[in-house]
Scaffold this active site. Sequence first.
Site, PDB file in Angstrom:
ATOM      1  CG  HIS A 158     -11.286 -13.412 -22.966  1.00  0.00           C
ATOM      2  ND1 HIS A 158     -11.468 -12.275 -23.700  1.00  0.00           N
ATOM      3  CD2 HIS A 158     -10.955 -12.984 -21.719  1.00  0.00           C
ATOM      4  CE1 HIS A 158     -11.256 -11.201 -22.942  1.00  0.00           C
ATOM      5  NE2 HIS A 158     -10.947 -11.608 -21.717  1.00  0.00           N
ATOM      6  CG  HIS A 213      -6.128  -6.340 -21.498  1.00  0.00           C
ATOM      7  ND1 HIS A 213      -7.113  -5.381 -21.626  1.00  0.00           N
ATOM      8  CD2 HIS A 213      -6.759  -7.407 -20.897  1.00  0.00           C
ATOM      9  CE1 HIS A 213      -8.254  -5.848 -21.130  1.00  0.00           C
ATOM     10  NE2 HIS A 213      -8.057  -7.072 -20.692  1.00  0.00           N
ATOM     11  CD  GLU A 261     -11.333  -7.716 -21.633  1.00  0.00           C
ATOM     12  OE1 GLU A 261     -11.220  -7.767 -20.405  1.00  0.00           O
ATOM     13  OE2 GLU A 261     -10.475  -8.189 -22.400  1.00  0.00           O
ATOM     14  CG  HIS A 281      -9.689  -6.459 -15.723  1.00  0.00           C
ATOM     15  ND1 HIS A 281      -8.899  -5.549 -16.379  1.00  0.00           N
ATOM     16  CD2 HIS A 281     -10.074  -7.348 -16.664  1.00  0.00           C
ATOM     17  CE1 HIS A 281      -8.809  -5.873 -17.654  1.00  0.00           C
ATOM     18  NE2 HIS A 281      -9.507  -6.957 -17.862  1.00  0.00           N
TER      19      HIS A 281
END
Length: 296
Positions: free
Chosen positions: A194, A12, A241, A59
């Site tokens: 990441h 995303h 995530e 977030h």
Amino acid sequence: MATIVGGIATSHIPTIGKAIGKGWCNEPEWKPFFDSYKPVHAWLEKVRPDVAVVVYNDHGLNFFLNNMPTFAVGAAARYDNSDEGWGLNVVPPFAGYPEFSWGLIESMVADEFDITSCQEMLVDHGFTVAMGLLWPKEKGPCPVRTVPISVNTVQSPLPSPARCYKLGRALGKAIEAFDEDLRVVVVGTGGLSHQLDGTRAGFVNKDFDLLCMEKIVTDPEALTDYSIPDLIRLTGAQGVEVIQWLVMRGALTGQVSKVHSRYHGVISNTSAAVMVLENSCADERHAREHVLQEHL
Ligand code: DHB
Ligand code: FE
């Protein structure tokens, strides 16, 4: 009874939202990435879901460090997007389905998950980028109603992979217990590896990403052996995530087969990937076996 047609896992990354907003899908540097969603569109046209349950992590748009639910489920009639500061266009609202949301919440709370119910909820790029990839606006109005589910990956302590898989199990049971003839797709967004901050900023781990993509199909329980510190070490601080993918996979109640899988490589700071898993339900299997027996 509602039917779970399958699950989709997708990254995303906000930059993708920027490319969507700018109409860059056919630009040479973006085309291979966006083309990897064409099989996803073909599958969605085949299975025709009425509802998308989208498991992602907020977030900082709707929840901030002062108020951080572990598991939050939307129960609103519509979900607005808002400016998060990434430079993305604010996208139009998404349709909700409060009766279905409350059905899910009641069932999951009865299953001992302490859910935060949200009758107001802004959805951020974790939700909107995935929706823009799965149902591009060029193909017409979004055909699904939505239920956003935000799982905390932002503020410690995070729910373990095992807990997230169990949440998925409870979600699958809750969807199937809803007494309407609905076709439901479960989407898990985020990852893969990441890290956006600190001394390991830019860290990715392709080998572990590929392992996750294999295990999520054939042996998702193997991923539940990892702890959150293990995942941070192996995938980066934000790579955790991938727990959203585990919730999605946990919700697939039937026989699961891989329809499409593409590891694209790094976009911005993140390994981008997409997968489609079909869920063939017990009922459908019985029906097929029955037809087969009649022909024998
Ligand atoms: C990036 C990736 C994310 O998952 C996110 O939420 C924000 C930024 C990135 O790689 O830029
Ligand atoms: Fe993210």
